[in-house]
Design a protein around this motif. Sequence first.
Motif, mmCIF file in Angstrom:
data_model
loop_
_atom_site.group_PDB
_atom_site.id
_atom_site.type_symbol
_atom_site.label_atom_id
_atom_site.label_comp_id
_atom_site.label_asym_id
_atom_site.label_seq_id
_atom_site.Cartn_x
_atom_site.Cartn_y
_atom_site.Cartn_z
ATOM 1 N N THR A 118 72.951 12.761 45.797
ATOM 2 C CA THR A 118 74.063 13.587 45.305
ATOM 3 C C THR A 118 73.562 14.933 44.799
ATOM 4 O O THR A 118 74.164 15.980 45.079
ATOM 5 N N THR B 283 76.063 11.456 54.295
ATOM 6 C CA THR B 283 76.544 11.282 52.918
ATOM 7 C C THR B 283 78.051 11.041 52.904
ATOM 8 O O THR B 283 78.546 10.195 52.144
ATOM 9 N N ASP C 79 79.565 7.828 51.086
ATOM 10 C CA ASP C 79 80.220 7.979 49.786
ATOM 11 C C ASP C 79 81.677 8.412 49.863
ATOM 12 O O ASP C 79 82.323 8.592 48.827
ATOM 13 N N SER D 35 82.804 11.250 50.736
ATOM 14 C CA SER D 35 82.961 12.680 50.455
ATOM 15 C C SER D 35 83.395 13.388 51.735
ATOM 16 O O SER D 35 83.480 12.777 52.802
#
Length: 200
Positions: A46, A84, A88, A90
């Motif tokens: 992150t 990512t 996650d 995102s």
Amino acid sequence: FLMNYAKPDIYRVQPARSLLVDGEIALMLAARRTLEEKSELKPLLTERVKSITDGLRANQVLESYPNECWTFDHAVALAALRLTDNLDGSDHSEVIHDWLAFAKRKLVHPGTGLLASSFTVDGTPLDGPEGSSIWLVAHCLQVLDPAFARDQYDRARRELAQSHCGFGSAREWPAAWHGPADIDSGPIIPVLNISAGSSG
């Protein structure tokens, strides 16, 4: 993490960071978490992703060395963003889209249609297409823009791939552009123009 030749100058993008370092670490962390989730790696990823995305949103490009940006490093970093997102939930699609639009507008070599390997912060190419860069760039583009990935791969194959007595190899540079050999190129076998970096 920086080679000596890159140290005398200053980074134009502040705070000074190397996308070579941040992108490869981010991709390693994302790939490791994709294989098997490890909660202790999530904050590390992150943090790297935030640094990359903040920099790209503010500047569109990031340096690997002072005023020296590499298409290779951007492709690696953007692939890390895509992984990512899958991990996650995102959404970095806008950052990815904007960089790809910039690359298609500023970094395409007119003689071959291949992406230039390095460029300045303002998007001026420093080198033309290089085999030691474009094969990995095309690979990373598969998770970012599959059609563009196929276009770059097909062009690279047409411009760089060759065969001698049934053995496949690749040149470092297309016929339309020839650059200086560097640490990424590796040794170039004369006459046959076989590049270790490109062939590998």
